[in-house]
Write a protein that holds these residues in place. Structure first.
Motif, PDB file in Angstrom:
ATOM      1  N   TRP A   6      44.933  48.571   5.635  1.00 40.68           N
ATOM      2  CA  TRP A   6      44.498  47.206   5.335  1.00 40.68           C
ATOM      3  C   TRP A   6      43.962  47.133   3.909  1.00 40.68           C
ATOM      4  CZ3 TRP A   6      45.485  42.828   7.786  1.00 40.68           C
ATOM      5  CH2 TRP A   6      45.901  42.893   9.109  1.00 40.68           C
ATOM      6  N   ASP A   7      44.874  47.143   2.957  1.00 43.67           N
ATOM      7  CA  ASP A   7      44.505  46.989   1.555  1.00 43.67           C
ATOM      8  C   ASP A   7      44.849  45.558   1.126  1.00 43.67           C
ATOM      9  OD1 ASP A   7      47.286  47.005   1.362  1.00 43.67           O
ATOM     10  OD2 ASP A   7      47.378  48.922   0.319  1.00 43.67           O
ATOM     11  N   ASP A   8      44.690  45.247  -0.141  1.00 48.34           N
ATOM     12  CA  ASP A   8      44.955  43.885  -0.623  1.00 48.34           C
ATOM     13  C   ASP A   8      46.403  43.467  -0.381  1.00 48.34           C
ATOM     14  OD1 ASP A   8      42.313  43.681  -1.402  1.00 48.34           O
ATOM     15  OD2 ASP A   8      42.720  44.115  -3.513  1.00 48.34           O
ATOM     16  N   HIS A   9      47.342  44.403  -0.507  1.00 47.05           N
ATOM     17  CA  HIS A   9      48.756  44.109  -0.246  1.00 47.05           C
ATOM     18  C   HIS A   9      48.944  43.639   1.194  1.00 47.05           C
ATOM     19  CE1 HIS A   9      53.081  44.617   0.208  1.00 47.05           C
ATOM     20  NE2 HIS A   9      52.828  45.389   1.245  1.00 47.05           N
ATOM     21  N   TRP A  10      48.372  44.391   2.153  1.00 46.42           N
ATOM     22  CA  TRP A  10      48.558  44.033   3.558  1.00 46.42           C
ATOM     23  C   TRP A  10      47.794  42.781   3.942  1.00 46.42           C
ATOM     24  CZ3 TRP A  10      52.019  44.454   7.036  1.00 46.42           C
ATOM     25  CH2 TRP A  10      52.977  45.448   6.900  1.00 46.42           C
ATOM     26  N   ILE A  11      46.687  42.525   3.312  1.00 43.19           N
ATOM     27  CA  ILE A  11      45.956  41.292   3.596  1.00 43.19           C
ATOM     28  C   ILE A  11      46.791  40.093   3.156  1.00 43.19           C
ATOM     29  CG2 ILE A  11      43.948  39.927   2.889  1.00 43.19           C
ATOM     30  CD1 ILE A  11      42.396  42.646   3.038  1.00 43.19           C
ATOM     31  N   ALA A  12      47.376  40.173   1.969  1.00 49.25           N
ATOM     32  CA  ALA A  12      48.237  39.084   1.488  1.00 49.25           C
ATOM     33  C   ALA A  12      49.456  38.919   2.395  1.00 49.25           C
ATOM     34  CB  ALA A  12      48.672  39.358   0.050  1.00 49.25           C
ATOM     35  N   ARG A  13      50.021  40.036   2.810  1.00 48.40           N
ATOM     36  CA  ARG A  13      51.198  39.976   3.691  1.00 48.40           C
ATOM     37  C   ARG A  13      50.838  39.371   5.044  1.00 48.40           C
ATOM     38  NH1 ARG A  13      55.456  44.946   4.216  1.00 48.40           N
ATOM     39  NH2 ARG A  13      56.903  43.879   5.597  1.00 48.40           N
ATOM     40  N   GLU A  14      49.673  39.735   5.578  1.00 53.08           N
ATOM     41  CA  GLU A  14      49.236  39.185   6.867  1.00 53.08           C
ATOM     42  C   GLU A  14      48.985  37.685   6.758  1.00 53.08           C
ATOM     43  OE1 GLU A  14      48.623  39.008  10.834  1.00 53.08           O
ATOM     44  OE2 GLU A  14      49.338  40.764   9.720  1.00 53.08           O
ATOM     45  N   LYS A  15      48.391  37.256   5.656  1.00 56.48           N
ATOM     46  CA  LYS A  15      48.176  35.818   5.444  1.00 56.48           C
ATOM     47  C   LYS A  15      49.507  35.077   5.462  1.00 56.48           C
ATOM     48  CE  LYS A  15      43.808  36.078   2.958  1.00 56.48           C
ATOM     49  NZ  LYS A  15      43.108  35.920   1.676  1.00 56.48           N
ATOM     50  N   ALA A  16      50.519  35.641   4.823  1.00 58.55           N
ATOM     51  CA  ALA A  16      51.845  35.011   4.799  1.00 58.55           C
ATOM     52  C   ALA A  16      52.467  34.986   6.201  1.00 58.55           C
ATOM     53  CB  ALA A  16      52.762  35.753   3.822  1.00 58.55           C
ATOM     54  N   HIS A  17      52.353  36.091   6.940  1.00 56.24           N
ATOM     55  CA  HIS A  17      52.865  36.130   8.316  1.00 56.24           C
ATOM     56  C   HIS A  17      52.191  35.057   9.168  1.00 56.24           C
ATOM     57  CE1 HIS A  17      55.591  39.507   8.584  1.00 56.24           C
ATOM     58  NE2 HIS A  17      54.726  40.316   7.984  1.00 56.24           N
ATOM     59  N   GLN A  18      50.865  34.979   9.084  1.00 53.25           N
ATOM     60  CA  GLN A  18      50.145  34.036   9.940  1.00 53.25           C
ATOM     61  C   GLN A  18      50.431  32.590   9.559  1.00 53.25           C
ATOM     62  OE1 GLN A  18      46.173  34.877  11.167  1.00 53.25           O
ATOM     63  NE2 GLN A  18      46.530  37.076  11.183  1.00 53.25           N
ATOM     64  N   ALA A  19      50.569  32.308   8.285  1.00 51.83           N
ATOM     65  CA  ALA A  19      50.909  30.940   7.864  1.00 51.83           C
ATOM     66  C   ALA A  19      52.302  30.557   8.367  1.00 51.83           C
ATOM     67  CB  ALA A  19      50.828  30.819   6.344  1.00 51.83           C
ATOM     68  N   ALA A  20      53.269  31.460   8.214  1.00 55.43           N
ATOM     69  CA  ALA A  20      54.635  31.180   8.672  1.00 55.43           C
ATOM     70  C   ALA A  20      54.676  31.061  10.198  1.00 55.43           C
ATOM     71  CB  ALA A  20      55.593  32.276   8.197  1.00 55.43           C
ATOM     72  N   ALA A  21      53.932  31.908  10.891  1.00 59.78           N
ATOM     73  CA  ALA A  21      53.881  31.842  12.354  1.00 59.78           C
ATOM     74  C   ALA A  21      53.311  30.502  12.802  1.00 59.78           C
ATOM     75  CB  ALA A  21      53.041  32.990  12.908  1.00 59.78           C
ATOM     76  N   ALA A  22      52.216  30.084  12.200  1.00 55.41           N
ATOM     77  CA  ALA A  22      51.595  28.810  12.576  1.00 55.41           C
ATOM     78  C   ALA A  22      52.545  27.646  12.336  1.00 55.41           C
ATOM     79  CB  ALA A  22      50.289  28.612  11.807  1.00 55.41           C
ATOM     80  N   ARG A  23      53.258  27.658  11.212  1.00 53.56           N
ATOM     81  CA  ARG A  23      54.231  26.580  10.924  1.00 53.56           C
ATOM     82  C   ARG A  23      55.317  26.521  11.993  1.00 53.56           C
ATOM     83  NH1 ARG A  23      53.552  28.418   5.676  1.00 53.56           N
ATOM     84  NH2 ARG A  23      55.456  29.664   5.756  1.00 53.56           N
ATOM     85  N   ALA A  24      55.687  27.681  12.530  1.00 58.85           N
ATOM     86  CA  ALA A  24      56.764  27.742  13.524  1.00 58.85           C
ATOM     87  C   ALA A  24      56.257  27.601  14.958  1.00 58.85           C
ATOM     88  CB  ALA A  24      57.527  29.056  13.375  1.00 58.85           C
ATOM     89  N   GLY A  25      54.941  27.466  15.149  1.00 57.84           N
ATOM     90  CA  GLY A  25      54.397  27.377  16.508  1.00 57.84           C
ATOM     91  C   GLY A  25      54.304  28.723  17.188  1.00 57.84           C
ATOM     92  N   MET A  26      54.162  29.782  16.398  1.00 54.57           N
ATOM     93  CA  MET A  26      54.044  31.137  16.927  1.00 54.57           C
ATOM     94  C   MET A  26      52.674  31.702  16.572  1.00 54.57           C
ATOM     95  SD  MET A  26      57.792  32.769  16.129  1.00 54.57           S
ATOM     96  CE  MET A  26      57.480  34.239  17.112  1.00 54.57           C
ATOM     97  N   TYR A  27      52.399  32.923  17.057  1.00 54.80           N
ATOM     98  CA  TYR A  27      51.113  33.568  16.834  1.00 54.80           C
ATOM     99  C   TYR A  27      51.309  35.035  16.494  1.00 54.80           C
ATOM    100  CZ  TYR A  27      49.693  29.384  19.238  1.00 54.80           C
ATOM    101  OH  TYR A  27      49.534  28.078  19.589  1.00 54.80           O
TER     102      TYR A  27
END
Length: 150
Positions: free
Chosen positions: A85-106
């Motif tokens: 969990w470094d800055d790279h993975w935090i940014a990547r997780e933020k992108a995953h969660q934003a895309a998931a929320a837009r698609a109605g996923m978790y």
């Protein structure tokens, strides 16, 4: 001057309204042991290691929307293996969660190295609550996963 003030006002209203609409996910387990997300019973179909947040399906549709339309609800995200969990993975997780929320996923982010902290590992002891706080109100977060599964 008026156009600039109007533009700033419109941007302010858009940011505030987005923040009011993007509420944290509320996850519960009912008396029948069924997962309930934001008041809706969910059949738990998911994927481990989903496509990148900006991926497209064969038909040009965003990949997460295609997965959701096929019945998927969850995806396991977060670092794995020797990744941390470094800055790279935090940014990547933020992108995953934003895309998931837009698609109605978790997302079900894996805590990886933060799920089994060795005694005296101050860096990881500090990092775990930081990571949890970063995502705790995300509309794209359902559960955290760790050693021994969720």
């Amino acid at each position: 001057m008026f156009n600039r003030a109007l533009t700033i006002t419109i941007l302010f209203v858009l940011v505030i309204s987005h923040n009011l609409l993007a509420q944290p996910t509320k996850v519960t387990i009912d008396e029948n042991l069924v997962t309930v997300i934001n008041g809706k019973k969910i059949f738990t179909i998911g994927f481990t290691l989903p496509p990148p947040p900006d991926a497209r399906a064969w038909n040009g549709k965003p990949a997460y929307e295609e997965l959701r339309d096929a019945g998927a609800v969850f995806m396991r995200t977060g670092p794995s293996g020797k990744q941390v969990w470094d800055d790279h993975w935090i940014a990547r997780e933020k992108a995953h969660q934003a895309a998931a929320a837009r698609a109605g996923m978790y997302c079900l982010p894996w805590l990886n190295e933060l799920s089994a902290i060795e005694p005296g590992d101050k860096k990881s002891e500090e990092r775990l609550p930081q990571v949890i706080r970063m995502f705790k109100d995300s509309p794209g977060l359902a559960f955290w996963t760790s050693e021994g599964e969720p």
